[in-house]
Design an enzyme around this catalytic site. Structure first.
Site, PDB file in Angstrom:
ATOM      1  N   LYS A 124     -11.091 -10.553  -5.790  1.00 29.13           N
ATOM      2  CA  LYS A 124     -12.049  -9.443  -5.635  1.00 29.13           C
ATOM      3  C   LYS A 124     -11.409  -8.135  -6.067  1.00 29.13           C
ATOM      4  O   LYS A 124     -12.040  -7.308  -6.695  1.00 29.13           O
ATOM      5  CB  LYS A 124     -12.426  -9.258  -4.160  1.00 29.13           C
TER       6      LYS A 124
ATOM      7  N   LYS B 191       0.837  -1.195   0.000  1.00 29.87           N
ATOM      8  CA  LYS B 191       0.000   0.000   0.000  1.00 29.87           C
ATOM      9  C   LYS B 191       0.876   1.250   0.000  1.00 29.87           C
ATOM     10  O   LYS B 191       0.628   2.202  -0.733  1.00 29.87           O
ATOM     11  CB  LYS B 191      -0.928  -0.016   1.222  1.00 29.87           C
TER      12      LYS B 191
ATOM     13  N   LYS C  66      -5.082 -13.914 -11.999  1.00 25.57           N
ATOM     14  CA  LYS C  66      -5.544 -14.607 -10.793  1.00 25.57           C
ATOM     15  C   LYS C  66      -6.909 -14.067 -10.352  1.00 25.57           C
ATOM     16  O   LYS C  66      -7.088 -12.838 -10.280  1.00 25.57           O
ATOM     17  CB  LYS C  66      -4.520 -14.413  -9.671  1.00 25.57           C
TER      18      LYS C  66
HETATM   19  P1  ADP Z   1      -9.344 -12.104  -2.815  1.00 24.79           P
HETATM   20  O1  ADP Z   1      -8.015 -12.205  -3.543  1.00 24.79           O
HETATM   21  O2  ADP Z   1     -10.498 -12.319  -3.724  1.00 24.79           O
HETATM   22  O3  ADP Z   1      -9.449 -10.862  -1.989  1.00 24.79           O
HETATM   23  P2  ADP Z   1      -8.761 -13.397  -0.323  1.00 24.79           P
HETATM   24  O4  ADP Z   1      -7.400 -12.779  -0.326  1.00 24.79           O
HETATM   25  O5  ADP Z   1      -9.757 -12.931   0.675  1.00 24.79           O
HETATM   26  O6  ADP Z   1      -9.371 -13.326  -1.800  1.00 24.79           O
HETATM   27  O7  ADP Z   1      -8.563 -14.962  -0.212  1.00 24.79           O
HETATM   28  C1  ADP Z   1      -9.135 -15.804   0.735  1.00 24.79           C
HETATM   29  C2  ADP Z   1      -8.570 -17.186   0.502  1.00 24.79           C
HETATM   30  O8  ADP Z   1      -8.878 -17.644  -0.828  1.00 24.79           O
HETATM   31  C3  ADP Z   1      -7.039 -17.226   0.615  1.00 24.79           C
HETATM   32  O9  ADP Z   1      -6.687 -18.345   1.392  1.00 24.79           O
HETATM   33  C4  ADP Z   1      -6.538 -17.366  -0.790  1.00 24.79           C
HETATM   34  O10 ADP Z   1      -5.393 -18.182  -0.826  1.00 24.79           O
HETATM   35  C5  ADP Z   1      -7.702 -18.029  -1.530  1.00 24.79           C
HETATM   36  N1  ADP Z   1      -7.783 -17.517  -2.914  1.00 24.79           N
HETATM   37  C6  ADP Z   1      -8.246 -16.320  -3.301  1.00 24.79           C
HETATM   38  N2  ADP Z   1      -8.202 -16.174  -4.640  1.00 24.79           N
HETATM   39  C7  ADP Z   1      -7.684 -17.328  -5.131  1.00 24.79           C
HETATM   40  C8  ADP Z   1      -7.392 -17.815  -6.457  1.00 24.79           C
HETATM   41  N3  ADP Z   1      -7.630 -17.083  -7.535  1.00 24.79           N
HETATM   42  N4  ADP Z   1      -6.864 -19.035  -6.571  1.00 24.79           N
HETATM   43  C9  ADP Z   1      -6.635 -19.779  -5.472  1.00 24.79           C
HETATM   44  N5  ADP Z   1      -6.890 -19.404  -4.208  1.00 24.79           N
HETATM   45  C10 ADP Z   1      -7.410 -18.187  -4.013  1.00 24.79           C
END
Ligand code: ADP
Ligand code: TRP
Length: 327
Positions: A192, A110, A189
């Protein structure tokens, strides 16, 4: 084995969250003790709209239960329902070198973007350490991006233990399958923060529409296509048997199939894969009191365990322990 993990309610869960994280929570839930929580305190570092946070937290609980988290096997709770965790955060904060937190990526990234970070984001890894240490967790299933935070947790636990005596158990990360780096509709990847997600519980029509938006190349319908370089096929793999994958791959290679048809196959496979979860979700949606009861029972169990460890930690560092406060 005591297993613990948390997931932030910063958006509705998507396919990446399921294949990368939640699926493993369900696999591990049969362990002697498993604790899973909705990290609403962590989410406060990004969401500042009360109604939205409340709603996303509720949806997260319903989604996890619908996806197979079984309250008879695992303790499910809201992070903020266990105030002991913020108390432990303070104790750990007094053991935390600024330089340790300056190295942590959420804050560093950030700052590198020229954005101002608040103290919540800066100290986020300490709250995460408290989440883990409060329950004597042994194994923490996380995505590889969270390994750094487990290292911080171990570092703080060691510092505390060597200063005050053995209170905390040192946790090990259980790194979630790398195969599960699920691509989003733009091929990057799925996340969100990139706005490229396919949410698990989208209504059928919206799901179909989102799948139809997956980026593909412009190979004409009649020409052969390479399944290995296509996100639609990568996603299809997650939902299908090796035979089904081979059948679709053959259609790619033969030519004469447009990407629209492959997307339709993906849509159907995903609908079937999550069919039971969708049914359970509809049932849970109609029983909000049941969901709330599960969360509250989970919080009671978590608090009971958490208070024991917190009291040991308080005592160890010379603080008074108040006799058993009411839950
Ligand atoms: P985002 O990237 O959507 O904000 P988070 O960081 O909240 O998702 O991820 C929550 C969990 O989901 C983590 O343990 C992360 O490893 C898994 N995760 C999120 N996106 C992916 C993805 N594209 N492929 C595999 N695992 C993911
Ligand atoms: N920081 C984690 C994430 O963004 C969520 C989390 C909070 C967590 N506390 C935790 C994960 C404790 C494991 C253990 O994914």
């Amino acid at each position: 084995m005591r297993v613990l993990s948390g997931i932030q309610p910063t958006g509705r869960f998507h396919w990446g969250n399921w294949f990368g994280a939640v699926r493993q929570y369900i696999t591990l839930q049969g362990n002697e003790q498993s604790y899973y929580f909705i990290a609403d305190l962590h989410a406060l570092t990004t969401i500042h709209e009360a109604a939205r946070l409340r709603e996303l937290t509720r949806e997260a609980a319903i989604d996890l239960l619908a996806l197979g988290l079984d309250p008879a096997q695992a303790t499910l709770f809201r992070q903020s329902d266990v105030p002991e965790v913020t108390e432990l955060t303070w104790l750990l904060m007094t053991m935390t070198q600024m330089s340790l937190l300056e190295k942590c990526h959420a804050y560093k990234d950030k700052k590198a973007k020229g954005l101002t970070a608040d103290a919540g984001l800066f100290t986020y890894p300490v709250l995460m350490a408290a989440d883990i240490l409060l329950y004597g967790s042994e194994v923490v299933p996380v995505g590889s991006d969270q390994i750094q935070h487990i290292e911080v947790t171990r570092d703080l636990a060691q510092r505390f233990n060597s200063q005050y005596g053995e209170v905390f158990h040192l946790p090990e990360p259980h790194v979630l399958e790398e195969t599960a780096r699920v691509p989003g509709i733009d091929g990057e990847k799925m996340s969100k923060s990139y706005g490229n997600v396919i949410e698990i519980f989208l209504p059928e029509k919206k799901l179909r529409k989102t799948i139809m938006k997956i980026k593909t190349d412009s190979t004409p319908v009649e020409e052969p296509k390479d399944p290995e370089t296509c996100s639609v096929f990568t996603l299809y793999r997650l939902f299908s048997t090796p035979e089904q994958q081979e059948a679709l791959a053959a259609r790619y290679r033969a030519g004469g199939m447009g990407y629209g048809e492959a997307k339709q196959e993906l849509f159907e496979a995903a609908m079937e894969y999550f069919a039971d979860a969708r049914t359970r979700r509809a049932e849970l949606e109609a029983r909000p009191d049941t969901v709330e009861d599960i969360l509250q029972a989970g919080a009671r169990t978590a608090r009971e365990r958490g208070r024991q460890v917190l009291n040991q930690a308080k005592q160890a560092c010379g603080l008074n322990v108040i006799a058993s406060p009411a839950t």
